[in-house]
Scaffold this motif. Structure first.
Motif, PDB file in Angstrom:
ATOM      1  N   ILE A 182      -4.318  38.692  -9.056  1.00 57.64           N
ATOM      2  CA  ILE A 182      -3.585  38.529  -7.660  1.00 57.64           C
ATOM      3  C   ILE A 182      -2.027  38.499  -7.915  1.00 57.64           C
ATOM      4  O   ILE A 182      -1.568  37.887  -8.779  1.00 57.64           O
ATOM      5  CB  ILE A 182      -4.022  37.129  -7.100  1.00 57.64           C
ATOM      6  N   GLN A 183      -1.478  39.118  -7.030  1.00 62.64           N
ATOM      7  CA  GLN A 183      -0.021  39.046  -7.193  1.00 62.64           C
ATOM      8  C   GLN A 183       0.488  38.602  -5.927  1.00 62.64           C
ATOM      9  O   GLN A 183      -0.257  38.971  -4.688  1.00 62.64           O
ATOM     10  CB  GLN A 183       0.491  40.598  -7.154  1.00 62.64           C
ATOM     11  N   TYR A 184       1.580  37.795  -5.855  1.00 67.60           N
ATOM     12  CA  TYR A 184       2.147  37.100  -4.541  1.00 67.60           C
ATOM     13  C   TYR A 184       3.346  37.817  -4.246  1.00 67.60           C
ATOM     14  O   TYR A 184       4.217  38.122  -4.858  1.00 67.60           O
ATOM     15  CB  TYR A 184       2.170  35.491  -4.811  1.00 67.60           C
ATOM     16  N   LYS A 185       3.532  37.794  -2.773  1.00 65.98           N
ATOM     17  CA  LYS A 185       5.049  37.917  -2.194  1.00 65.98           C
ATOM     18  C   LYS A 185       5.360  36.660  -1.242  1.00 65.98           C
ATOM     19  O   LYS A 185       4.243  36.011  -1.022  1.00 65.98           O
ATOM     20  CB  LYS A 185       5.071  39.301  -1.726  1.00 65.98           C
ATOM     21  N   VAL A 196      13.212  34.556  -3.901  1.00 57.91           N
ATOM     22  CA  VAL A 196      13.807  35.182  -5.059  1.00 57.91           C
ATOM     23  C   VAL A 196      13.014  34.793  -6.184  1.00 57.91           C
ATOM     24  O   VAL A 196      12.703  35.847  -7.260  1.00 57.91           O
ATOM     25  CB  VAL A 196      15.360  34.763  -5.345  1.00 57.91           C
ATOM     26  N   ASP A 197      12.569  33.502  -6.549  1.00 57.89           N
ATOM     27  CA  ASP A 197      11.829  33.284  -7.632  1.00 57.89           C
ATOM     28  C   ASP A 197      10.181  33.757  -7.567  1.00 57.89           C
ATOM     29  O   ASP A 197       9.952  34.230  -8.697  1.00 57.89           O
ATOM     30  CB  ASP A 197      11.495  31.681  -7.699  1.00 57.89           C
ATOM     31  N   VAL A 198       9.764  33.919  -6.352  1.00 51.93           N
ATOM     32  CA  VAL A 198       8.525  34.902  -6.230  1.00 51.93           C
ATOM     33  C   VAL A 198       8.650  36.170  -6.562  1.00 51.93           C
ATOM     34  O   VAL A 198       7.893  36.673  -7.353  1.00 51.93           O
ATOM     35  CB  VAL A 198       7.934  34.507  -4.816  1.00 51.93           C
ATOM     36  N   TYR A 199       9.771  36.634  -6.030  1.00 51.80           N
ATOM     37  CA  TYR A 199       9.963  38.336  -6.310  1.00 51.80           C
ATOM     38  C   TYR A 199      10.236  38.378  -7.788  1.00 51.80           C
ATOM     39  O   TYR A 199       9.680  39.402  -8.321  1.00 51.80           O
ATOM     40  CB  TYR A 199      11.235  38.547  -5.551  1.00 51.80           C
ATOM     41  N   VAL A 200      11.091  37.622  -8.590  1.00 51.51           N
ATOM     42  CA  VAL A 200      11.412  37.669  -9.898  1.00 51.51           C
ATOM     43  C   VAL A 200       9.980  37.554 -10.738  1.00 51.51           C
ATOM     44  O   VAL A 200      10.047  38.382 -11.621  1.00 51.51           O
ATOM     45  CB  VAL A 200      12.530  36.816 -10.386  1.00 51.51           C
ATOM     46  N   GLU A 201       9.432  36.630 -10.446  1.00 53.92           N
ATOM     47  CA  GLU A 201       7.889  36.480 -11.035  1.00 53.92           C
ATOM     48  C   GLU A 201       7.134  37.774 -11.005  1.00 53.92           C
ATOM     49  O   GLU A 201       6.514  38.058 -12.157  1.00 53.92           O
ATOM     50  CB  GLU A 201       7.477  34.981 -10.647  1.00 53.92           C
ATOM     51  N   ARG A 202       6.986  38.253  -9.796  1.00 54.63           N
ATOM     52  CA  ARG A 202       6.173  39.262  -9.473  1.00 54.63           C
ATOM     53  C   ARG A 202       6.655  40.617 -10.380  1.00 54.63           C
ATOM     54  O   ARG A 202       5.916  41.234 -10.728  1.00 54.63           O
ATOM     55  CB  ARG A 202       5.673  39.441  -7.907  1.00 54.63           C
ATOM     56  N   HIS A 241       6.092  44.125 -17.171  1.00 52.78           N
ATOM     57  CA  HIS A 241       5.406  44.181 -18.391  1.00 52.78           C
ATOM     58  C   HIS A 241       3.957  44.559 -18.407  1.00 52.78           C
ATOM     59  O   HIS A 241       2.993  44.254 -19.116  1.00 52.78           O
ATOM     60  CB  HIS A 241       5.437  42.804 -18.860  1.00 52.78           C
ATOM     61  N   ASN A 242       3.432  45.000 -17.156  1.00 58.59           N
ATOM     62  CA  ASN A 242       2.068  45.354 -16.968  1.00 58.59           C
ATOM     63  C   ASN A 242       1.106  44.391 -17.005  1.00 58.59           C
ATOM     64  O   ASN A 242       0.035  44.457 -17.833  1.00 58.59           O
ATOM     65  CB  ASN A 242       1.685  46.616 -17.817  1.00 58.59           C
ATOM     66  N   VAL A 243       1.506  43.270 -16.493  1.00 61.64           N
ATOM     67  CA  VAL A 243       0.515  42.100 -16.669  1.00 61.64           C
ATOM     68  C   VAL A 243      -0.106  41.939 -15.075  1.00 61.64           C
ATOM     69  O   VAL A 243       0.456  41.773 -14.478  1.00 61.64           O
ATOM     70  CB  VAL A 243       1.159  40.955 -16.915  1.00 61.64           C
ATOM     71  N   PHE A 244      -1.473  41.979 -15.156  1.00 63.84           N
ATOM     72  CA  PHE A 244      -1.792  41.624 -14.154  1.00 63.84           C
ATOM     73  C   PHE A 244      -3.034  40.601 -13.996  1.00 63.84           C
ATOM     74  O   PHE A 244      -3.983  40.341 -14.764  1.00 63.84           O
ATOM     75  CB  PHE A 244      -2.911  42.821 -13.802  1.00 63.84           C
ATOM     76  N   LEU A 245      -2.775  39.657 -13.274  1.00 65.17           N
ATOM     77  CA  LEU A 245      -3.602  38.216 -13.193  1.00 65.17           C
ATOM     78  C   LEU A 245      -4.419  38.212 -12.364  1.00 65.17           C
ATOM     79  O   LEU A 245      -5.114  37.082 -12.032  1.00 65.17           O
ATOM     80  CB  LEU A 245      -2.614  36.990 -13.071  1.00 65.17           C
ATOM     81  N   CYS A 264       2.022  28.977   4.058  1.00 63.88           N
ATOM     82  CA  CYS A 264       2.302  30.558   3.797  1.00 63.88           C
ATOM     83  C   CYS A 264       3.695  30.887   3.250  1.00 63.88           C
ATOM     84  O   CYS A 264       4.132  31.627   3.738  1.00 63.88           O
ATOM     85  CB  CYS A 264       1.865  31.386   4.747  1.00 63.88           C
ATOM     86  N   TRP A 265       4.063  30.011   2.275  1.00 61.98           N
ATOM     87  CA  TRP A 265       5.266  30.243   1.540  1.00 61.98           C
ATOM     88  C   TRP A 265       4.972  31.619   0.423  1.00 61.98           C
ATOM     89  O   TRP A 265       5.880  32.379   0.316  1.00 61.98           O
ATOM     90  CB  TRP A 265       5.840  29.211   0.858  1.00 61.98           C
ATOM     91  N   MET A 266       3.959  31.754   0.094  1.00 63.95           N
ATOM     92  CA  MET A 266       3.635  32.711  -0.809  1.00 63.95           C
ATOM     93  C   MET A 266       2.188  33.426  -0.526  1.00 63.95           C
ATOM     94  O   MET A 266       1.129  32.509  -0.036  1.00 63.95           O
ATOM     95  CB  MET A 266       3.374  32.280  -2.379  1.00 63.95           C
TER      96      MET A 266
END
Length: 239
Positions: A160-163, A142-148, A154-158, A30-32
Motif C-alpha cells: 500500500i502506498q500513501y498520500k 512533505v514527509d509522506v511525499y518524500v517517503e512515497r 527504489h522500486n519497493v512496494f509494501l 485522514c492525514w494519510m
C-alpha cells in the motif's frame, strides 16, 4: 468607524473558520490515505491518533487506535501532534479574545482603547497559531511525499502506498486563515489605535484651554458685593 467594524467582522469570520479547520484537522483520521484507491476495495486512512479502514461497498468503517500516547511513535507523529494542539489552543483563544473585542459585544463598552488592545492581542495569537499549524501540516505532507517517492524510486512496494489526505489539507487551510485574520487584525487595528490616540492628543489642549477660559469667566463674573462681604466678615472675625 464603519471600516473598523467591517474589518473586525471579517477577521472574526476568518478566525472562526480557521480555528475550526485546525481543530477538525487535529482530531480527524485522514492525514494519510492510500494512493491506489482505484485498485483497493477499502479506503485506508491514518490520522494522528488512530487508523481507519472503510469498506468501499458497504461503507462499514473500523478504526484502530494507536497504542498509548507515551508509547514509541515516530518523531513525525509526536511533533505534529504537539504543534497541532498548540495551534488549536492559540487559535481558539484568539477567536475568543476577538469576540470580546468586537464593538457589538457589551464588554467594557466605555473602554474603546482596551477593546482595541484586545483585538490586537487576538491578532497576535492568531498569527502565532498559524506558525505551528502550517509547520506541522506541511512537514507531515512533505514527509509522506518524500517517503512515497523514495519507495517508488527504489522500486519497493509494501502492498500500500500513501498520500496526504484531506485532514492535512484542512490543517494547511486553517493555518493560512490564521495568518490572514491575524495580519488583518494586527495591522488594521494598530492603524485605528494610532488614529484614535492622535485625536485624543489633539483634543486635550482644547479641553485644557476651555477649562482655563471657564475659570477666567467665572472669576470675571464673581459679584463684587460678595467679595466686600467676605472682607467685612474677615475683619469681624479678627476682632
Amino acid at each position: 468607524a464603519d471600516m473598523k467594524f467591517f474589518l473586525q467582522y471579517v477577521g472574526c469570520i476568518f478566525a472562526f473558520f480557521s480555528a475550526g479547520f485546525l481543530i477538525i484537522s487535529t482530531w480527524t483520521d485522514c492525514w494519510m490515505v492510500n494512493a491506489d484507491d482505484s485498485l483497493e476495495v477499502s479506503i485506508k486512512c491514518r490520522g494522528l491518533w488512530w487508523e481507519c479502514v472503510t469498506n468501499v461497498f458497504d461503507g462499514i468503517q473500523t478504526c484502530d487506535e494507536y497504542d498509548s500516547i507515551y508509547a514509541e511513535h515516530s518523531v513525525k507523529l509526536v511533533l505534529t501532534r504537539a504543534m497541532m494542539i498548540t495551534a488549536d489552543i492559540l487559535s481558539g483563544l484568539g477567536f475568543l479574545f476577538l469576540v470580546l473585542g468586537l464593538d457589538c459585544v457589551k464588554f467594557l463598552p466605555d473602554e474603546p482603547h482596551i477593546k482595541l488592545r484586545i483585538c490586537l492581542a487576538s491578532g497576535v495569537m492568531l498569527l502565532l497559531a498559524g506558525l505551528p499549524g502550517i509547520t506541522g501540516s506541511v512537514w507531515y505532507a512533505v514527509d509522506v511525499y518524500v517517503e512515497r517517492s523514495s519507495l517508488l524510486f527504489h522500486n519497493v512496494f509494501l502492498g500500500i502506498q500513501y498520500k496526504f489526505g484531506w485532514s492535512c489539507w484542512l490543517g494547511m487551510a486553517g493555518s493560512f486563515g490564521c495568518f490572514l485574520s491575524g495580519s488583518l487584525l494586527t495591522c488594521c487595528m494598530y492603524l485605528f489605535r494610532e488614529s484614535s490616540s492622535g485625536r485624543l492628543h489633539s483634543a486635550y489642549p482644547l479641553r485644557k484651554g476651555y477649562s482655563s477660559a471657564t475659570t477666567v469667566v467665572t472669576n470675571a463674573h464673581f459679584p463684587s458685593s460678595q467679595t466686600a462681604t467676605s472682607k467685612m466678615y474677615a475683619v469681624d472675625t479678627r476682632v
